[in-house]
Design an enzyme around this catalytic site. Structure first.
Site, PDB file in Angstrom:
ATOM      1  N   LEU A 159    -106.441   7.615 -56.946  1.00 21.86           N
ATOM      2  CA  LEU A 159    -106.952   8.945 -57.297  1.00 21.86           C
ATOM      3  C   LEU A 159    -108.197   8.863 -58.167  1.00 21.86           C
ATOM      4  O   LEU A 159    -109.093   9.695 -58.066  1.00 21.86           O
ATOM      5  CB  LEU A 159    -105.861   9.746 -58.035  1.00 21.86           C
ATOM      6  CG  LEU A 159    -104.574  10.006 -57.257  1.00 21.86           C
ATOM      7  CD1 LEU A 159    -103.580  10.755 -58.132  1.00 21.86           C
ATOM      8  CD2 LEU A 159    -104.859  10.791 -55.992  1.00 21.86           C
ATOM      9  N   ASN A 206    -113.472   2.238 -65.739  1.00 20.57           N
ATOM     10  CA  ASN A 206    -113.628   0.860 -66.187  1.00 20.57           C
ATOM     11  C   ASN A 206    -112.370   0.449 -66.959  1.00 20.57           C
ATOM     12  O   ASN A 206    -112.149   0.887 -68.079  1.00 20.57           O
ATOM     13  CB  ASN A 206    -114.859   0.745 -67.082  1.00 20.57           C
ATOM     14  CG  ASN A 206    -115.458  -0.634 -67.053  1.00 20.57           C
ATOM     15  OD1 ASN A 206    -114.946  -1.525 -66.383  1.00 20.57           O
ATOM     16  ND2 ASN A 206    -116.541  -0.812 -67.777  1.00 20.57           N
ATOM     17  N   GLY A 207    -111.537  -0.382 -66.351  1.00 22.07           N
ATOM     18  CA  GLY A 207    -110.330  -0.856 -67.025  1.00 22.07           C
ATOM     19  C   GLY A 207    -109.067  -0.113 -66.659  1.00 22.07           C
ATOM     20  O   GLY A 207    -107.986  -0.514 -67.092  1.00 22.07           O
ATOM     21  N   VAL A 250    -105.861   4.961 -61.562  1.00 26.61           N
ATOM     22  CA  VAL A 250    -104.795   5.954 -61.436  1.00 26.61           C
ATOM     23  C   VAL A 250    -104.418   6.046 -59.964  1.00 26.61           C
ATOM     24  O   VAL A 250    -105.254   6.344 -59.106  1.00 26.61           O
ATOM     25  CB  VAL A 250    -105.232   7.327 -61.968  1.00 26.61           C
ATOM     26  CG1 VAL A 250    -104.093   8.329 -61.850  1.00 26.61           C
ATOM     27  CG2 VAL A 250    -105.689   7.213 -63.420  1.00 26.61           C
ATOM     28  N   LYS A 261    -100.336   4.784 -63.590  1.00 22.28           N
ATOM     29  CA  LYS A 261    -101.562   4.325 -64.219  1.00 22.28           C
ATOM     30  C   LYS A 261    -101.501   2.814 -64.420  1.00 22.28           C
ATOM     31  O   LYS A 261    -100.504   2.290 -64.900  1.00 22.28           O
ATOM     32  CB  LYS A 261    -101.766   5.023 -65.579  1.00 22.28           C
ATOM     33  CG  LYS A 261    -102.117   6.493 -65.466  1.00 22.28           C
ATOM     34  CD  LYS A 261    -102.528   7.058 -66.822  1.00 22.28           C
ATOM     35  CE  LYS A 261    -103.036   8.478 -66.712  1.00 22.28           C
ATOM     36  NZ  LYS A 261    -103.511   9.001 -68.011  1.00 22.28           N
ATOM     37  N   ASP A 272    -109.242  15.330 -77.339  1.00 20.31           N
ATOM     38  CA  ASP A 272    -110.242  15.087 -76.293  1.00 20.31           C
ATOM     39  C   ASP A 272    -110.038  16.086 -75.169  1.00 20.31           C
ATOM     40  O   ASP A 272    -109.860  15.730 -74.011  1.00 20.31           O
ATOM     41  CB  ASP A 272    -110.122  13.658 -75.764  1.00 20.31           C
ATOM     42  CG  ASP A 272    -111.288  13.293 -74.846  1.00 20.31           C
ATOM     43  OD1 ASP A 272    -112.351  13.922 -74.955  1.00 20.31           O
ATOM     44  OD2 ASP A 272    -111.124  12.393 -74.005  1.00 20.31           O
TER      45      ASP A 272
END
Length: 835
Positions: free
Chosen positions: A223, A227-228, A231, A246, A354
């Protein structure tokens, strides 16, 4: 949201700037120590390269990519650098710690992570020896995975076959492009003409025993890939139930504190456990590790992200009749639902920290579920960062629940005018945007009042004039000139982050475009700034990019426009030497722009040869991009101008063929407009979208009537009449639509079209100030920009197209190209002026 822009906000509160200290940053010893005899060292903005003088520059072939954690990078570089110097192996490395952090950052491009050093073996035998010896030398060191690399051994060594000679991910050849689809960049897949040497087979066998075979979940599709972190949509192997899975990779996806993707995933697990049973977050299914990867499984929430629901409903993005009252009812209701969910999180002592529209999943029942909770913190630890990649970032100094309250206030603005990133540049903008919203939507009086109070903080602003051309031109020019940094070598005027990749000289993002806009709009010439451009362009011409908007031909166009014709010819001649990679066929950096500029420079024979190459390549299929700058419309523009010069109807035929290729990438929207579609994205802008295609198609229809193409152009034209544009800039925003609407002003168009006046007035939504003068934010709205493509110079050019006493605009777009070649005496004068 492309959050990598935030990294360029750290160095300066007003403009995007390089996140590194400068070209002589001595962070790593090998970047500045004395060069050994027999070696050459070259510095680029992001890398330092060492090469034995007696050897040729590295070319296509197998490369060893060495990764490293930021804290271990000096030790890894010392070991690998000494090894390469002793054995005369060419190598290059990221110049500083901050660049390495940038490459491995959470929101960097997924393909950029991992590589710290690249070693260039001369052949396969040298590759085998170096792999074995470096493996022993680096035992115990750790680093992020290198996308597209084959891990060799237990250390931080990866092998990749690179076509560009620099260890980057090269574009496949035309033969490859016509064959099977290109594999994803994260997959080790050498080009079809390359056979891996036998000594790599044990490593490929180890790779083929994938940990995913042992997963208790079946992977359905990816999905999202950052970077790193990856999902996945997955299903439980035991029950078949769908889940969200994840996957976090160690040492990659660094945030501002240095925490990697694994640390953030572990933290998200703790937050989910704390919010379990409240109905505001997905329920945690499992957390486990396989090899060095960490996995978190959670319930799959039905519905769509609020960002996508909003994009489908927002009424100002279309060109037809809209139900404003129905939209207001939905938006105020969704605000209430979101605020209720956040309040439940606050009651459990957490601050989300966030927030943006993608953080909320709108369920079919109308409720919302919070997703992506890795930034949540206990209330006593929460603080604003002063960054706004999400659009809702709280100012530095905000603490506790006020961080989320600021974000929720931004949401009230964003659901009507999603321009909230500008608040961190100027909080006084809140009252002005609130007034613009009230003029556009039938909102209740008190809905925005608390949001203005929270965001605005009592600040007010002086708005520069937006109703008088001379005042606007003077004010924008003063802002541009006040921002100039002639003492710097990497840029003259601040602009988009792309200037740090292209060198700060070019037409789109550098000094050439800014000086062009100032000159043609009557805002003046500036000899000292012209000399800055001249000296750097001619000194760095060989080996540079040849294209129009990103390289030598655009710089040459400006120089010729300013009277430096001989210097322009010298520049394009020098830029063509020693070039190993042929440019594409697009207008931005490829042969279409080069050919158009050859006409301008008085070299029609070269232009005909260039156009022939473009036509041959276009016959093999459309370019990878779309629109005026990156698609087939740029070549169509070249063919049209050649038709005007030669009268040869073949060029008109070629233009029609090219335009139909771009039209094939468009789809009719709900409002009846025709727009470029790329997956779920709908593109309107001058560079990649409907506006640029419509402009060139209109030029074509001057010479050949075609009912089908005329109907398509009418639908494309509607896209330019949307009232909402997220950005003000020329390439992707409102200024591009304004320039298009005023394209025929020489023939009496101008502001006679009511839409042009409406777009001109709405530029005030984005207007800011720099040292009291009118300026505009660039891409992502996080910082001001002065460049042509994204910033104030582009707005100046577009407003000049509407209001200046003489027609002005982007080169080549309005009518036949005038010859620029001066007579012999003028050329001698130009040469003498340069000494």
């Amino acid at each position: 949201m492309e959050k990598r822009y935030e990294l360029y906000c750290l160095a300066d509160p007003t403009f995007y700037d390089s996140p590194v200290a400068g070209p002589d940053d001595p962070d790593f010893d090998l970047a500045h120590r004395t060069v050994p005899g027999g070696w050459a060292r070259t510095r680029q903005p992001g890398t330092v390269a060492y090469r034995p003088v007696a050897s040729a520059p590295p070319g296509e072939g197998w490369k060893i990519h060495v990764s490293a954690r930021v804290d271990e990078a000096p030790q890894v570089l010392a070991k690998v650098g000494e090894y390469c110097l002793e054995r005369e192996l060419a190598f290059h490395f990221a110049r500083t710690r901050s660049i390495l952090h940038l490459n491995n950052a959470e929101h960097a491009a997924p393909g950029s992570s991992g590589t710290f050093l690249v070693v260039h073996p001369a052949d396969e035998a040298e590759l085998e020896t170096a792999l074995a010896e470096l493996g022993d030398l680096l035992e115990g060191h750790r680093g992020p995975a290198v996308p597209g690399g084959l891990r060799c051994g237990g250390g931080p060594l990866y092998v990749r076959y690179d076509l560009d000679g620099e260890g980057g991910r090269a574009v496949l050849t035309r033969h490859d492009a016509a064959g099977p689809p290109k594999p994803p960049e994260h997959v080790f897949a050498p080009p079809s003409h390359v056979t891996p040497p036998a000594f790599l087979l044990p490593f490929t066998a180890a790779r083929d025993h994938s940990a995913s075979a042992d997963l208790p979940y079946r992977l359905v599709k990816v999905l999202r890939r950052t970077n790193g972190c990856v999902v996945h949509l997955a299903s439980d192997a035991r029950t078949g139930e769908p889940v969200l899975l994840k996957e976090a990779h160690p040492h990659a996806g660094l945030d501002g504190t240095g925490a990697d993707a694994v640390a953030r995933l572990s933290h998200e697990r703790q937050v989910l456990e704390r919010l379990a049973g409240l109905g505001v977050a997905p329920e945690l299914r499992a957390y486990f590790t396989l090899d060095d990867r960490h996995y978190l499984a959670m319930d799959l929430i039905p519905g769509e992200p609020l960002s996508e629901v909003f994009a489908g409903r927002h009424p100002l993005g279309g060109a037809g009749e809209v139900d404003l009252e129905g939209y207001v009812e939905w938006a105020t209701e969704i605000c209430a639902v979101v605020e209720d969910a956040v309040m439940k999180v606050h009651m459990n002592g957490l601050v989300l920290g966030d927030l943006d529209m993608s953080a909320f999943m709108v369920r079919p029942d109308g409720g919302v579920t919070l997703v992506g909770l890795d930034a949540a913190r206990p209330v006593l630890e929460a603080a604003g960062t002063g960054l706004a990649g999400s659009g809702f970032g709280a100012p530095a100094g905000s603490v506790g629940f006020d961080v989320d309250r600021f974000a929720l206030a931004c949401l009230r603005f964003a659901l009507f005018l999603p321009l909230t990133e500008m608040f961190l540049l100027d909080r006084g903008k809140a009252a002005e945007l609130a007034e613009a919203i009230r003029r556009s939507f039938p909102l209740k009086e008190g809905f925005l009042r608390p949001a203005v109070r929270i965001v605005g903080g009592g600040e007010t602003r002086d708005v520069p004039p937006l109703d008088d051309w001379r005042q606007m031109r003077s004010s924008m020019a003063r802002a541009i000139l006040a921002s100039a940094t002639p003492e710097r070598t990497d840029r003259l005027f601040p602009g988009d982050i792309a200037q740090f990749e292209s060198g700060g000289l070019g037409f789109a993002h550098g000094a050439a475009g800014v000086l062009y806009a100032l000159h043609v709009t009557g805002a003046g010439r500036y000899p000292d700034h012209e000399e800055w451009l001249l000296s750097r362009a001619l000194n760095g011409a060989r080996g540079g990019r040849p294209g129009f908007y990103d390289g030598a031909h655009g710089i040459a166009h400006t120089l010729a426009n300013l009277g430096h014709h001989q210097a322009a010819l010298e520049l394009v001649e020098a830029s063509g030497r020693d070039r190993t990679a042929a440019p594409g066929i697009d207008l931005y950096g490829g042969l279409a722009g080069i050919g158009l500029n050859q006409i301008y420079l008085g070299e029609p024979d070269k232009a005909l040869g260039t156009a022939g190459v473009v036509a041959d390549r276009l016959a093999g299929g459309p370019p990878g991009g779309t629109g005026l700058m990156y698609g087939a419309s740029g070549p169509a523009l070249l063919f049209l101008r050649l038709y005007e010069k030669t009268g040869d109807v073949q060029w008109l035929d070629q233009a029609e063929t090219a335009l139909r290729l771009d039209l094939g990438r468009c789809a009719i929207q709900a409002d009846g407009s025709l727009r470029v579609t790329e997956g779920r994205r709908v593109l309107t802008g001058l560079d990649r979208g409907s506006v640029g295609i419509s402009w060139v198609l209109g030029e074509f229809l001057r010479y050949r009537a075609d009912p089908e193409l005329s109907a398509a152009r009418q639908r494309l034209d509607r896209a330019a009449r949307s009232l909402f544009h997220r950005h003000p800039g020329l390439f992707t925003g409102r200024a591009g639509a304004l320039a298009y609407l005023c394209r025929d002003r020489a023939g009496g168009w101008g502001l006679e079209d009511p839409e042009a006046g409406r777009q001109l007035a709405a530029l005030s939504w984005h207007s800011m100030t720099y040292q009291g003068h009118l300026a505009f934010p660039g891409e992502r709205l996080l910082r001001l920009s002065m460049d042509l493509a994204t910033g104030t110079a582009g707005v100046l050019l577009a407003v000049g197209g509407a209001l200046h006493g003489e027609p002005v605009g982007l080169p080549f777009l309005s009518g036949a190209i005038p010859a620029s070649r001066p007579d012999a005496a003028a050329r001698e004068t130009s040469r003498a002026e340069r000494g």
